[in-house]
Design a protein around this motif. Structure first.
Motif, mmCIF file in Angstrom:
data_model
loop_
_atom_site.group_PDB
_atom_site.id
_atom_site.type_symbol
_atom_site.label_atom_id
_atom_site.label_comp_id
_atom_site.label_asym_id
_atom_site.label_seq_id
_atom_site.Cartn_x
_atom_site.Cartn_y
_atom_site.Cartn_z
ATOM 1 N N GLY A 79 60.838 35.688 28.446
ATOM 2 C CA GLY A 79 59.648 36.283 29.101
ATOM 3 C C GLY A 79 59.782 37.293 30.350
ATOM 4 N N PRO A 80 59.097 37.186 31.156
ATOM 5 C CA PRO A 80 58.493 36.041 31.839
ATOM 6 C C PRO A 80 57.108 36.040 31.339
ATOM 7 C CG PRO A 80 58.894 37.953 33.503
ATOM 8 C CD PRO A 80 59.435 38.256 32.251
ATOM 9 N N ALA A 81 56.165 35.004 31.558
ATOM 10 C CA ALA A 81 55.086 34.794 31.489
ATOM 11 C C ALA A 81 54.284 34.440 32.675
ATOM 12 C CB ALA A 81 54.736 33.580 30.366
ATOM 13 N N GLU A 82 52.923 34.574 32.661
ATOM 14 C CA GLU A 82 52.251 34.245 33.814
ATOM 15 C C GLU A 82 50.901 33.477 33.310
ATOM 16 O OE1 GLU A 82 52.741 37.855 37.101
ATOM 17 O OE2 GLU A 82 51.109 38.109 35.585
ATOM 18 N N THR A 83 50.699 32.449 33.767
ATOM 19 C CA THR A 83 49.338 31.880 34.019
ATOM 20 C C THR A 83 48.557 32.301 35.084
ATOM 21 O OG1 THR A 83 50.184 29.943 35.227
ATOM 22 C CG2 THR A 83 50.247 29.727 32.863
ATOM 23 N N CYS A 84 47.226 32.472 34.627
ATOM 24 C CA CYS A 84 46.172 32.961 35.769
ATOM 25 C C CYS A 84 44.969 32.317 35.565
ATOM 26 C CB CYS A 84 45.915 34.403 35.091
ATOM 27 S SG CYS A 84 47.221 35.552 34.761
ATOM 28 N N VAL A 85 44.243 32.164 36.657
ATOM 29 C CA VAL A 85 43.047 31.437 36.770
ATOM 30 C C VAL A 85 42.222 32.204 37.819
ATOM 31 C CG1 VAL A 85 41.827 29.370 37.817
ATOM 32 C CG2 VAL A 85 44.021 29.213 36.506
ATOM 33 N N PHE B 266 39.569 38.076 40.796
ATOM 34 C CA PHE B 266 40.628 37.729 41.700
ATOM 35 C C PHE B 266 41.399 36.511 40.900
ATOM 36 C CE2 PHE B 266 42.870 36.541 45.231
ATOM 37 C CZ PHE B 266 43.335 37.712 45.870
ATOM 38 N N VAL B 267 42.655 36.713 40.893
ATOM 39 C CA VAL B 267 43.249 35.534 40.220
ATOM 40 C C VAL B 267 44.220 34.806 41.020
ATOM 41 C CG1 VAL B 267 42.468 36.135 37.791
ATOM 42 C CG2 VAL B 267 44.903 37.043 38.910
ATOM 43 N N LEU B 268 44.521 33.560 40.869
ATOM 44 C CA LEU B 268 45.893 32.804 41.008
ATOM 45 C C LEU B 268 46.856 32.826 39.968
ATOM 46 C CD1 LEU B 268 44.680 29.409 43.086
ATOM 47 C CD2 LEU B 268 45.965 31.309 44.181
ATOM 48 N N VAL B 269 47.948 33.266 40.240
ATOM 49 C CA VAL B 269 48.742 33.388 39.275
ATOM 50 C C VAL B 269 50.203 32.794 39.512
ATOM 51 C CG1 VAL B 269 50.328 35.346 38.237
ATOM 52 C CG2 VAL B 269 48.122 35.796 38.965
ATOM 53 N N GLU B 270 50.595 31.952 38.543
ATOM 54 C CA GLU B 270 51.796 31.212 38.578
ATOM 55 C C GLU B 270 52.770 32.119 37.455
ATOM 56 O OE1 GLU B 270 54.289 27.034 37.746
ATOM 57 O OE2 GLU B 270 52.158 26.988 38.830
ATOM 58 N N ARG B 271 54.132 32.388 37.871
ATOM 59 C CA ARG B 271 54.951 33.239 37.048
ATOM 60 C C ARG B 271 56.273 32.347 36.555
ATOM 61 N NH1 ARG B 271 55.547 38.820 36.456
ATOM 62 N NH2 ARG B 271 57.550 39.700 35.802
ATOM 63 N N ARG B 272 56.634 32.373 35.408
ATOM 64 C CA ARG B 272 57.668 31.712 34.926
ATOM 65 C C ARG B 272 58.610 32.365 33.766
ATOM 66 N NH1 ARG B 272 58.837 25.967 34.684
ATOM 67 N NH2 ARG B 272 57.832 26.137 36.772
ATOM 68 N N ALA C 157 40.515 35.188 49.987
ATOM 69 C CA ALA C 157 41.171 34.943 50.940
ATOM 70 C C ALA C 157 41.771 33.541 50.968
ATOM 71 C CB ALA C 157 40.130 34.973 52.459
ATOM 72 N N ALA C 158 40.909 32.528 50.758
ATOM 73 C CA ALA C 158 41.693 31.188 50.553
ATOM 74 C C ALA C 158 42.779 31.401 49.486
ATOM 75 C CB ALA C 158 40.722 30.142 50.339
ATOM 76 N N ALA C 159 42.377 31.922 48.544
ATOM 77 C CA ALA C 159 43.529 32.022 47.403
ATOM 78 C C ALA C 159 45.013 32.627 47.945
ATOM 79 C CB ALA C 159 43.000 32.840 46.035
ATOM 80 N N ARG C 160 44.503 33.690 48.884
ATOM 81 C CA ARG C 160 46.023 34.205 49.471
ATOM 82 C C ARG C 160 46.523 33.465 50.361
ATOM 83 N NH1 ARG C 160 42.258 38.915 49.700
ATOM 84 N NH2 ARG C 160 42.991 40.493 48.394
ATOM 85 N N LEU D 183 48.660 25.522 34.480
ATOM 86 C CA LEU D 183 47.250 25.646 34.598
ATOM 87 C C LEU D 183 46.626 24.362 35.268
ATOM 88 C CD1 LEU D 183 46.077 27.323 30.989
ATOM 89 C CD2 LEU D 183 46.267 28.589 33.384
ATOM 90 N N ALA D 184 46.799 23.435 35.007
ATOM 91 C CA ALA D 184 46.381 22.293 35.847
ATOM 92 C C ALA D 184 46.484 22.372 37.440
ATOM 93 C CB ALA D 184 47.046 20.853 35.521
ATOM 94 N N ARG D 185 47.750 22.977 37.751
ATOM 95 C CA ARG D 185 48.016 22.927 39.331
ATOM 96 C C ARG D 185 47.053 24.209 39.944
ATOM 97 N NH1 ARG D 185 53.622 22.406 37.982
ATOM 98 N NH2 ARG D 185 53.819 24.326 37.220
ATOM 99 N N LEU D 186 46.964 25.254 39.221
ATOM 100 C CA LEU D 186 46.135 26.471 39.499
ATOM 101 C C LEU D 186 44.668 26.024 39.699
ATOM 102 C CD1 LEU D 186 47.851 29.627 37.808
ATOM 103 C CD2 LEU D 186 48.224 28.560 40.089
ATOM 104 N N GLU D 187 44.230 25.480 38.247
ATOM 105 C CA GLU D 187 42.863 24.956 38.485
ATOM 106 C C GLU D 187 42.387 24.025 39.553
ATOM 107 O OE1 GLU D 187 42.435 24.072 34.335
ATOM 108 O OE2 GLU D 187 42.412 26.070 33.614
ATOM 109 N N ASP D 188 43.206 22.947 39.627
ATOM 110 C CA ASP D 188 42.838 22.197 40.754
ATOM 111 C C ASP D 188 43.005 22.771 42.122
ATOM 112 O OD1 ASP D 188 42.885 19.974 39.051
ATOM 113 O OD2 ASP D 188 44.955 19.284 39.304
ATOM 114 N N ALA D 189 43.823 23.668 42.320
ATOM 115 C CA ALA D 189 43.856 24.637 43.487
ATOM 116 C C ALA D 189 42.573 25.300 43.857
ATOM 117 C CB ALA D 189 45.119 25.443 43.777
ATOM 118 N N ALA D 190 42.106 25.880 42.489
ATOM 119 C CA ALA D 190 40.856 26.864 42.525
ATOM 120 C C ALA D 190 39.727 25.944 43.007
ATOM 121 C CB ALA D 190 40.577 27.271 41.307
ATOM 122 N N VAL D 191 39.668 24.790 42.471
ATOM 123 C CA VAL D 191 38.291 23.798 43.023
ATOM 124 C C VAL D 191 38.703 23.604 44.175
ATOM 125 C CG1 VAL D 191 37.431 21.563 42.331
ATOM 126 C CG2 VAL D 191 37.967 23.218 40.342
#
Length: 294
Positions: free
Chosen positions: A195-201, A142-148, A207-210, A163-171
């Protein structure tokens, strides 16, 4: 540099140079001088409000020549505006930093030219060395994704920030990071294609990720989803190899191996970052270039 005097009263300062005389002294066209005025690089000392004529002080000649020399280094006008406002030592350091970036770009272009010569001549482009291709099974995550949508020159800084944003949010909000972060390319990212490209963590708490993704989605185009289990064909790269255009060779090597093995792509290509980029040395392995395969 003080703002130009735009008082409509006649100026009595006989040392002021008309734009034509200043252009002759600096070997710049009046068109260039007007552009540099608009950019804030070289504003005139005085502008006659009635006629619009521009006048310059003799001491501005040196600044004009500095601007010309910086332009010959292909420095963008916005960067020049910052440099000419610095003291001498800081300006010299800014020129050093700019030239280091230019040399890095030329080195990358030279490598790409070597690669293209080999490829277009029908020879195997060995400039990148030999890549060992392996396969592995990636479990469902299950991943958090940012698309750009992003072009080549924007890509590295966006990947780092995203990736810094997503990893900080994951923690902080999603129970932690559960696997290696990766970047998916849904289409080419080049100077002309965005692209587009997606970063994934991968995260621990779906549930919290959603919830977090729903709150941040409008700001960053963030979403949360399941990344299905899949088989990957990949090659492992050192930090020195994860540089455009060198990394092109890795993608080509994986694609050629897939064709020889009779495998087909089951999804977009990706880069999997499995170690701390900032602490890794040039020869440390940091990234897999990979394709999901059938």
């Amino acid at each position: 540099m003080d703002a130009p005097d735009r008082d409509p009263a006649p100026r009595k300062d006989r040392e002021l140079l008309s734009i034509g005389a200043f252009a002759a002294r600096t070997r710049l066209s009046t068109k260039a001088l007007r552009l540099y005025d608009r950019q804030g690089l070289l504003p005139p000392a005085y502008v006659d409000r009635a006629t619009g004529y521009r006048y310059y002080r003799p001491e501005q000649v040196e600044r004009a020549r500095t601007v010309v020399l910086l332009r010959r280094l292909d420095m963008p006008l916005a960067d020049i505006a910052a440099v000419v406002g610095l003291d001498d030592e800081a300006a010299a350091r800014a020129v050093d930093a700019h030239w280091a970036r230019v040399e890095e770009r030329f080195a990358a272009q030279r490598t790409l030219a070597d690669y293209l010569r080999g490829r277009l001549s029908g020879r195997s482009p060995a400039v990148y060395g030999t890549f060992e291709i392996r396969t592995t099974d990636a479990p469902e995550a299950f991943v958090l994704v940012e698309r750009r949508h992003v072009f080549t020159d924007e890509l590295p800084s966006w990947i780092d920030a995203s990736l810094a944003r997503l990893e900080d949010a994951a923690v902080e909000f999603c129970g932690g990071v559960t696997g290696a972060s990766f970047v998916i390319y849904h289409a080419e990212v080049t100077e002309d294609s965005d692209g587009p490209a997606e970063t994934c963590v991968p995260v621990a708490d779906p549930a919290a990720a959603r919830v977090w993704a729903a709150e941040q989605g409008r700001k960053w185009d963030v979403r949360a989803r399941v990344e299905p289990a899949h088989r990957l064909a990949y090659t492992r790269l050192t930090k020195a190899q994860v540089v455009y255009p060198q990394i092109i060779g890795a993608y080509d090597a994986v694609e050629e191996w897939m064709e020889r093995e009779g495998l087909t792509s089951a999804g977009p290509c990706r880069e999997v970052y499995f170690t701390d980029w900032d602490t890794a040395g040039p020869e440390d392995q940091v990234c897999d270039v990979a394709y999901p395969v059938n």
